[in-house]
Design a protein around this motif. Structure first.
Motif, mmCIF file in Angstrom:
data_model
loop_
_atom_site.group_PDB
_atom_site.id
_atom_site.type_symbol
_atom_site.label_atom_id
_atom_site.label_comp_id
_atom_site.label_asym_id
_atom_site.label_seq_id
_atom_site.Cartn_x
_atom_site.Cartn_y
_atom_site.Cartn_z
ATOM 1 N N LEU A 28 0.823 -1.204 0.000
ATOM 2 C CA LEU A 28 0.000 0.000 0.000
ATOM 3 C C LEU A 28 0.857 1.253 0.000
ATOM 4 C CD1 LEU A 28 -2.767 1.345 0.140
ATOM 5 C CD2 LEU A 28 -2.645 1.124 2.641
ATOM 6 N N ARG A 29 1.881 1.294 0.838
ATOM 7 C CA ARG A 29 2.783 2.457 0.872
ATOM 8 C C ARG A 29 3.424 2.679 -0.498
ATOM 9 N NH1 ARG A 29 3.739 0.506 6.136
ATOM 10 N NH2 ARG A 29 5.357 -0.906 5.408
ATOM 11 N N ARG A 30 3.826 1.599 -1.126
ATOM 12 C CA ARG A 30 4.484 1.714 -2.433
ATOM 13 C C ARG A 30 3.522 2.194 -3.517
ATOM 14 N NH1 ARG A 30 9.440 -1.936 -2.694
ATOM 15 N NH2 ARG A 30 9.816 -2.490 -0.521
ATOM 16 N N PHE A 31 2.312 1.615 -3.539
ATOM 17 C CA PHE A 31 1.332 2.052 -4.537
ATOM 18 C C PHE A 31 0.970 3.516 -4.347
ATOM 19 C CE2 PHE A 31 -0.015 -2.575 -4.930
ATOM 20 C CZ PHE A 31 0.482 -2.719 -6.216
ATOM 21 N N GLU A 32 0.815 3.935 -3.094
ATOM 22 C CA GLU A 32 0.504 5.340 -2.826
ATOM 23 C C GLU A 32 1.652 6.242 -3.274
ATOM 24 O OE1 GLU A 32 -0.535 5.195 1.323
ATOM 25 O OE2 GLU A 32 -2.661 4.868 0.869
ATOM 26 N N ALA A 33 2.881 5.815 -3.033
ATOM 27 C CA ALA A 33 4.043 6.607 -3.455
ATOM 28 C C ALA A 33 4.108 6.715 -4.979
ATOM 29 C CB ALA A 33 5.331 5.988 -2.912
ATOM 30 N N ASP A 36 -0.618 5.254 -7.697
ATOM 31 C CA ASP A 36 -1.483 4.258 -8.340
ATOM 32 C C ASP A 36 -2.695 3.985 -7.451
ATOM 33 O OD1 ASP A 36 -2.661 2.055 -9.568
ATOM 34 O OD2 ASP A 36 -0.731 1.198 -10.171
ATOM 35 N N ALA A 37 -3.735 4.783 -7.645
ATOM 36 C CA ALA A 37 -4.919 4.711 -6.789
ATOM 37 C C ALA A 37 -5.675 3.401 -6.937
ATOM 38 C CB ALA A 37 -5.849 5.878 -7.089
ATOM 39 N N VAL A 38 -5.726 2.854 -8.141
ATOM 40 C CA VAL A 38 -6.474 1.609 -8.358
ATOM 41 C C VAL A 38 -5.818 0.449 -7.608
ATOM 42 C CG1 VAL A 38 -7.194 -0.080 -10.094
ATOM 43 C CG2 VAL A 38 -7.431 2.366 -10.561
ATOM 44 N N GLU A 39 -4.513 0.299 -7.736
ATOM 45 C CA GLU A 39 -3.828 -0.798 -7.051
ATOM 46 C C GLU A 39 -3.810 -0.574 -5.540
ATOM 47 O OE1 GLU A 39 -3.090 -3.642 -8.460
ATOM 48 O OE2 GLU A 39 -3.708 -2.863 -10.405
ATOM 49 N N ALA A 40 -3.738 0.689 -5.120
ATOM 50 C CA ALA A 40 -3.819 0.985 -3.689
ATOM 51 C C ALA A 40 -5.181 0.569 -3.147
ATOM 52 C CB ALA A 40 -3.565 2.466 -3.434
ATOM 53 N N ALA A 41 -6.245 0.813 -3.911
ATOM 54 C CA ALA A 41 -7.590 0.427 -3.481
ATOM 55 C C ALA A 41 -7.724 -1.089 -3.363
ATOM 56 C CB ALA A 41 -8.628 0.970 -4.459
ATOM 57 N N LYS A 42 -7.165 -1.805 -4.316
ATOM 58 C CA LYS A 42 -7.196 -3.277 -4.246
ATOM 59 C C LYS A 42 -6.472 -3.762 -2.993
ATOM 60 C CE LYS A 42 -7.158 -3.949 -9.260
ATOM 61 N NZ LYS A 42 -6.361 -4.496 -10.376
ATOM 62 N N THR A 43 -5.380 -3.114 -2.680
ATOM 63 C CA THR A 43 -4.596 -3.490 -1.509
ATOM 64 C C THR A 43 -5.340 -3.135 -0.227
ATOM 65 O OG1 THR A 43 -2.595 -3.129 -2.826
ATOM 66 C CG2 THR A 43 -2.311 -3.318 -0.446
ATOM 67 N N GLN A 44 -6.042 -1.999 -0.218
ATOM 68 C CA GLN A 44 -6.875 -1.640 0.934
ATOM 69 C C GLN A 44 -7.910 -2.729 1.193
ATOM 70 O OE1 GLN A 44 -6.751 0.648 3.189
ATOM 71 N NE2 GLN A 44 -6.031 2.574 2.371
ATOM 72 N N ALA A 45 -8.497 -3.259 0.133
ATOM 73 C CA ALA A 45 -9.480 -4.335 0.274
ATOM 74 C C ALA A 45 -8.833 -5.583 0.876
ATOM 75 C CB ALA A 45 -10.123 -4.654 -1.077
ATOM 76 N N ARG A 59 -11.843 -2.135 12.019
ATOM 77 C CA ARG A 59 -10.702 -1.810 11.143
ATOM 78 C C ARG A 59 -10.931 -2.356 9.742
ATOM 79 N NH1 ARG A 59 -4.998 -2.400 14.178
ATOM 80 N NH2 ARG A 59 -4.450 -0.788 12.694
ATOM 81 N N ALA A 60 -11.559 -3.530 9.663
ATOM 82 C CA ALA A 60 -11.853 -4.120 8.355
ATOM 83 C C ALA A 60 -12.757 -3.196 7.547
ATOM 84 C CB ALA A 60 -12.509 -5.487 8.528
ATOM 85 N N ILE A 61 -13.795 -2.694 8.196
ATOM 86 C CA ILE A 61 -14.741 -1.814 7.506
ATOM 87 C C ILE A 61 -14.053 -0.525 7.061
ATOM 88 C CG2 ILE A 61 -16.805 -0.385 7.863
ATOM 89 C CD1 ILE A 61 -17.849 -2.764 9.611
ATOM 90 N N GLU A 62 -13.175 0.021 7.890
ATOM 91 C CA GLU A 62 -12.434 1.231 7.525
ATOM 92 C C GLU A 62 -11.666 1.035 6.214
ATOM 93 O OE1 GLU A 62 -9.836 2.623 10.617
ATOM 94 O OE2 GLU A 62 -11.413 2.429 12.128
ATOM 95 N N HIS A 63 -10.969 -0.091 6.118
ATOM 96 C CA HIS A 63 -10.153 -0.347 4.929
ATOM 97 C C HIS A 63 -11.019 -0.677 3.723
ATOM 98 C CE1 HIS A 63 -6.113 0.075 6.540
ATOM 99 N NE2 HIS A 63 -6.626 -0.396 7.674
ATOM 100 N N GLN A 64 -12.124 -1.372 3.929
ATOM 101 C CA GLN A 64 -13.015 -1.647 2.801
ATOM 102 C C GLN A 64 -13.637 -0.351 2.283
ATOM 103 O OE1 GLN A 64 -13.049 -4.379 1.229
ATOM 104 N NE2 GLN A 64 -12.166 -5.798 2.702
ATOM 105 N N ARG A 65 -13.996 0.543 3.194
ATOM 106 C CA ARG A 65 -14.545 1.848 2.765
ATOM 107 C C ARG A 65 -13.499 2.670 2.021
ATOM 108 N NH1 ARG A 65 -18.066 3.276 8.123
ATOM 109 N NH2 ARG A 65 -19.915 2.122 7.479
ATOM 110 N N ALA A 66 -12.257 2.611 2.492
ATOM 111 C CA ALA A 66 -11.185 3.328 1.803
ATOM 112 C C ALA A 66 -11.015 2.788 0.383
ATOM 113 C CB ALA A 66 -9.879 3.221 2.588
ATOM 114 N N ALA A 67 -11.141 1.474 0.243
ATOM 115 C CA ALA A 67 -11.023 0.870 -1.083
ATOM 116 C C ALA A 67 -12.147 1.341 -1.998
ATOM 117 C CB ALA A 67 -11.038 -0.659 -0.962
ATOM 118 N N LEU A 68 -13.354 1.406 -1.456
ATOM 119 C CA LEU A 68 -14.509 1.816 -2.262
ATOM 120 C C LEU A 68 -14.502 3.301 -2.595
ATOM 121 C CD1 LEU A 68 -17.280 -0.250 -0.473
ATOM 122 C CD2 LEU A 68 -16.336 -0.649 -2.750
ATOM 123 N N ALA A 69 -13.827 4.099 -1.779
ATOM 124 C CA ALA A 69 -13.809 5.545 -1.989
ATOM 125 C C ALA A 69 -12.946 5.962 -3.178
ATOM 126 C CB ALA A 69 -13.306 6.246 -0.717
#
Length: 70
Positions: A28-33, A36-45, A59-69
């Protein structure tokens, strides 16, 4: 970053959620750097799945929401 996420998938499938989380967070840190928002979202999921499996539903819901956002 993609390799780190794939390593996380393998560890998750083997039931090593702590190692999976470590790989996913690094990915996630690498994709954000890379911006790459799409791959970061997949990783958040993926991270959300780890927390869900660990019983950390909030915490699971937080990361799933981040992925969907994305």
């Amino acid at each position: 970053a993609l390799l780190r996420r794939h390593q996380g998938v393998v560890q998750y499938d083997l039931g090593h959620v702590d190692l999976a989380l470590e790989h996913y967070l690094d990915a996630l840190r690498r994709f954000e750097a890379l911006g790459d928002a799409v791959e970061a979202a997949k990783t958040q999921a993926n991270i959300g799945n780890v927390y869900w499996r660990s019983g950390e539903y909030g915490r699971a819901i937080e990361h799933q929401r981040a992925a969907l956002a994305t």
